[in-house]
Enzyme design. Structure first.
Site, PDB file in Angstrom:
ATOM      1  N   SER A   1       0.847  -1.205   0.000  1.00 38.20           N
ATOM      2  CA  SER A   1       0.000   0.000   0.000  1.00 38.20           C
ATOM      3  C   SER A   1       0.876   1.247   0.000  1.00 38.20           C
ATOM      4  CB  SER A   1      -0.841  -0.023   1.277  1.00 38.20           C
ATOM      5  OG  SER A   1      -1.461   1.228   1.517  1.00 38.20           O
TER       6      SER A   1
ATOM      7  N   TYR B   1      -3.755  -0.225   9.781  1.00 44.08           N
ATOM      8  CA  TYR B   1      -3.514  -0.573   8.372  1.00 44.08           C
ATOM      9  C   TYR B   1      -2.076  -0.224   7.988  1.00 44.08           C
ATOM     10  CZ  TYR B   1      -4.621  -0.732   3.316  1.00 44.08           C
ATOM     11  OH  TYR B   1      -4.660  -1.018   1.972  1.00 44.08           O
TER      12      TYR B   1
HETATM   13  P1  NAP Z   1     -11.680  -5.228  -1.131  1.00 43.57           P
HETATM   14  O1  NAP Z   1     -12.431  -4.643  -2.269  1.00 43.57           O
HETATM   15  O2  NAP Z   1     -12.126  -4.966   0.242  1.00 43.57           O
HETATM   16  O3  NAP Z   1     -11.342  -6.796  -1.339  1.00 43.57           O
HETATM   17  C1  NAP Z   1     -10.607  -7.542  -0.400  1.00 43.57           C
HETATM   18  C2  NAP Z   1     -11.102  -8.962  -0.423  1.00 43.57           C
HETATM   19  O4  NAP Z   1     -10.493  -9.718   0.638  1.00 43.57           O
HETATM   20  C3  NAP Z   1     -12.614  -9.064  -0.208  1.00 43.57           C
HETATM   21  O5  NAP Z   1     -13.162 -10.004  -1.078  1.00 43.57           O
HETATM   22  C4  NAP Z   1     -12.690  -9.498   1.237  1.00 43.57           C
HETATM   23  O6  NAP Z   1     -13.896 -10.135   1.610  1.00 43.57           O
HETATM   24  C5  NAP Z   1     -11.508 -10.448   1.297  1.00 43.57           C
HETATM   25  N1  NAP Z   1     -11.169 -10.770   2.681  1.00 43.57           N
HETATM   26  C6  NAP Z   1     -11.180  -9.942   3.773  1.00 43.57           C
HETATM   27  N2  NAP Z   1     -10.842 -10.621   4.872  1.00 43.57           N
HETATM   28  C7  NAP Z   1     -10.602 -11.902   4.490  1.00 43.57           C
HETATM   29  C8  NAP Z   1     -10.222 -13.075   5.183  1.00 43.57           C
HETATM   30  N3  NAP Z   1     -10.005 -13.087   6.501  1.00 43.57           N
HETATM   31  N4  NAP Z   1     -10.083 -14.224   4.474  1.00 43.57           N
HETATM   32  C9  NAP Z   1     -10.306 -14.237   3.143  1.00 43.57           C
HETATM   33  N5  NAP Z   1     -10.674 -13.164   2.430  1.00 43.57           N
HETATM   34  C10 NAP Z   1     -10.827 -12.004   3.103  1.00 43.57           C
HETATM   35  O7  NAP Z   1     -10.256  -4.636  -1.261  1.00 43.57           O
HETATM   36  P2  NAP Z   1      -9.442  -4.144  -2.540  1.00 43.57           P
HETATM   37  O8  NAP Z   1      -9.549  -2.668  -2.573  1.00 43.57           O
HETATM   38  O9  NAP Z   1      -9.671  -4.954  -3.769  1.00 43.57           O
HETATM   39  O10 NAP Z   1      -8.039  -4.488  -1.934  1.00 43.57           O
HETATM   40  C11 NAP Z   1      -7.335  -5.694  -2.128  1.00 43.57           C
HETATM   41  C12 NAP Z   1      -5.996  -5.553  -1.470  1.00 43.57           C
HETATM   42  O11 NAP Z   1      -5.327  -4.390  -1.973  1.00 43.57           O
HETATM   43  C13 NAP Z   1      -6.070  -5.341   0.047  1.00 43.57           C
HETATM   44  O12 NAP Z   1      -4.987  -5.985   0.663  1.00 43.57           O
HETATM   45  C14 NAP Z   1      -5.938  -3.834   0.197  1.00 43.57           C
HETATM   46  O13 NAP Z   1      -5.452  -3.462   1.436  1.00 43.57           O
HETATM   47  C15 NAP Z   1      -4.958  -3.535  -0.903  1.00 43.57           C
HETATM   48  N6  NAP Z   1      -4.945  -2.164  -1.394  1.00 43.57           N
HETATM   49  C16 NAP Z   1      -6.079  -1.548  -1.846  1.00 43.57           C
HETATM   50  C17 NAP Z   1      -5.984  -0.246  -2.362  1.00 43.57           C
HETATM   51  C18 NAP Z   1      -7.153   0.510  -2.902  1.00 43.57           C
HETATM   52  O14 NAP Z   1      -6.992   1.710  -3.167  1.00 43.57           O
HETATM   53  N7  NAP Z   1      -8.310  -0.096  -3.100  1.00 43.57           N
HETATM   54  C19 NAP Z   1      -4.751   0.376  -2.409  1.00 43.57           C
HETATM   55  C20 NAP Z   1      -3.635  -0.293  -1.900  1.00 43.57           C
HETATM   56  C21 NAP Z   1      -3.734  -1.559  -1.405  1.00 43.57           C
HETATM   57  P3  NAP Z   1     -15.068  -9.215   2.312  1.00 43.57           P
HETATM   58  O15 NAP Z   1     -15.731  -8.484   1.215  1.00 43.57           O
HETATM   59  O16 NAP Z   1     -15.930 -10.201   3.023  1.00 43.57           O
HETATM   60  O17 NAP Z   1     -14.350  -8.286   3.287  1.00 43.57           O
HETATM   61  C1  GCO Z   2      -7.122   4.989   3.022  1.00 42.89           C
HETATM   62  C2  GCO Z   2      -7.153   4.053   1.861  1.00 42.89           C
HETATM   63  C3  GCO Z   2      -5.768   3.514   1.549  1.00 42.89           C
HETATM   64  C4  GCO Z   2      -5.773   2.727   0.273  1.00 42.89           C
HETATM   65  C5  GCO Z   2      -4.479   2.181  -0.186  1.00 42.89           C
HETATM   66  C6  GCO Z   2      -3.494   3.205  -0.563  1.00 42.89           C
HETATM   67  O1  GCO Z   2      -8.079   5.024   3.788  1.00 42.89           O
HETATM   68  O2  GCO Z   2      -6.161   5.759   3.106  1.00 42.89           O
HETATM   69  O3  GCO Z   2      -8.085   3.055   1.977  1.00 42.89           O
HETATM   70  O4  GCO Z   2      -5.158   2.937   2.622  1.00 42.89           O
HETATM   71  O5  GCO Z   2      -6.700   1.702   0.320  1.00 42.89           O
HETATM   72  O6  GCO Z   2      -3.976   1.180   0.644  1.00 42.89           O
HETATM   73  O7  GCO Z   2      -2.397   2.612  -1.148  1.00 42.89           O
END
Ligand code: NAP
Ligand code: GCO
Length: 265
Positions: free
Chosen positions: A146, A159
């Site tokens: 992240s 986080y």
């Molecule tokens: P998301 O839309 O919330 O998807 C995450 C998935 O993980 C969901 O299907 C969730 O299920 C599942 N999950 C949560 N807890 C779990 C568990 N204990 N066992 C198995 N599955 C579980 O998130 P996303 O935005 O696609 O993010 C995916 C990854 O990228 C995460 O690690 C997030 O921190 C990271 N990330 C996201 C962003 C962003 O801007 N979106 C940026 C940087 C990093 P539920 O729906 O039931 O929770």
């Molecule tokens: C927040 C966001 C972020 C992003 C992502 C950034 O509340 O600041 O959810 O943490 O999801 O991880 O890289």
């Protein structure tokens, strides 16, 4: 380097939490590059939703219900995948959660819950797949990090602690298992349009953009949020033989956020 270096043909990829969002996009991209896709999610409804979405995209994926924080359940799932589908060549630790709560208002239980999914689980799943990667002489692990692996911000202490820890777990897996031809790298997405970030983009009652949305546009040289598709090329690269000498690296895919001080007043 020959032209098949980016191919994932014949590889089995396990992507955690990949029913939708970033995991789904990465898994679909890996399938288009030739990999067999296995994913898990925490609830049956999500696995069913994921299976239907993959099928609609012409991808034959294998879905499992498994909570990545449950070590015994992860070991059972990995064993089943190895017996029924094949050895896992690529692991993407994608499942993650966030709780946006000011630190002094956050309970230790809430803090632990985030650390459990975002840091302990990548340890648990990696530990379950590494022995067979060692046996088969190769392996790729990609940890979804992240901006918060590098930066702090109000309300995301757990986080940020977890994603900073995940960066170091990435380097440690590289250090400990690089000699077995296992490459462990991270992808650090910038701000990506997914359900996780939807609350930060909600329109205001007067129809204007959310202040956080405006802040991200101003803080990103690309002047936009990322899409899940933006992460696919980097993920396929890190899963492929084209990256065989890239190890312990965090590839930030952020439209330039980390390079930029922010828009001048
Ligand atoms: P998301 O839309 O919330 O998807 C995450 C998935 O993980 C969901 O299907 C969730 O299920 C599942 N999950 C949560 N807890 C779990 C568990 N204990 N066992 C198995 N599955 C579980 O998130 P996303 O935005 O696609 O993010 C995916 C990854 O990228 C995460 O690690 C997030 O921190 C990271 N990330 C996201 C962003 C962003 O801007 N979106 C940026 C940087 C990093 P539920 O729906 O039931 O929770
Ligand atoms: C927040 C966001 C972020 C992003 C992502 C950034 O509340 O600041 O959810 O943490 O999801 O991880 O890289």
């Amino acid at each position: 380097m020959d032209k098949t270096a980016f191919s994932l043909e014949g590889k089995v990829a396990l992507v955690t939490g990949a029913s939708y969002g970033i995991g789904y996009a990465i898994a679909s991209g890996m399938a288009r590059a030739g990999a067999t896709i296995v994913f898990n999610d925490i609830k049956q409804e999500l696995v069913d939703k994921g299976l239907a979405a993959y099928e609609a995209d012409g991808i034959k994926a294998h879905g499992f219900v498994c909570d990545v924080t449950d070590e015994a359940a992860v070991e059972r799932m990995v064993q089943t995948i190895q017996e029924q589908i094949g050895g896992i060549d690529i692991l993407v630790n994608n499942a993650g959660i966030i709780k946006r709560v000011p630190m002094c208002e956050m309970s230790a239980e809430q803090f632990r819950a985030v650390i459990d999914v975002d840091l302990n689980a990548p340890f648990i799943v990696s530990k379950a797949v590494i022995p067979s990667m060692i046996e088969r002489g190769h392996g790729k692990i990609i940890n979804i990090c992240s901006m918060m692996s590098e930066l702090g911000r109000e309300t995301v202490s757990a986080y940020a602690a977890a994603k900073g820890g995940l960066k170091m777990l990435t380097r440690n897996i590289c250090a400990e298992y690089g000699g077995y031809n296992i490459q462990c790298n991270g992808i650090g997405p910038g701000y990506i349009e997914t359900p996780q970030t939807a609350p930060l983009r909600e329109r205001q009652p007067d129809g204007s953009r959310h202040p956080f949305d405006q802040f991200i546009i101003a803080k990103t040289p690309a002047a936009r949020w990322g899409t899940t598709d933006d992460l696919v090329g980097p993920a396929v690269f890190l899963a492929s033989e084209a990256s065989n000498f890239v190890n312990g690296h965090i590839l930030y895919v952020d439209g330039g956020i980390l390079a930029y001080i922010g828009k001048q007043p």
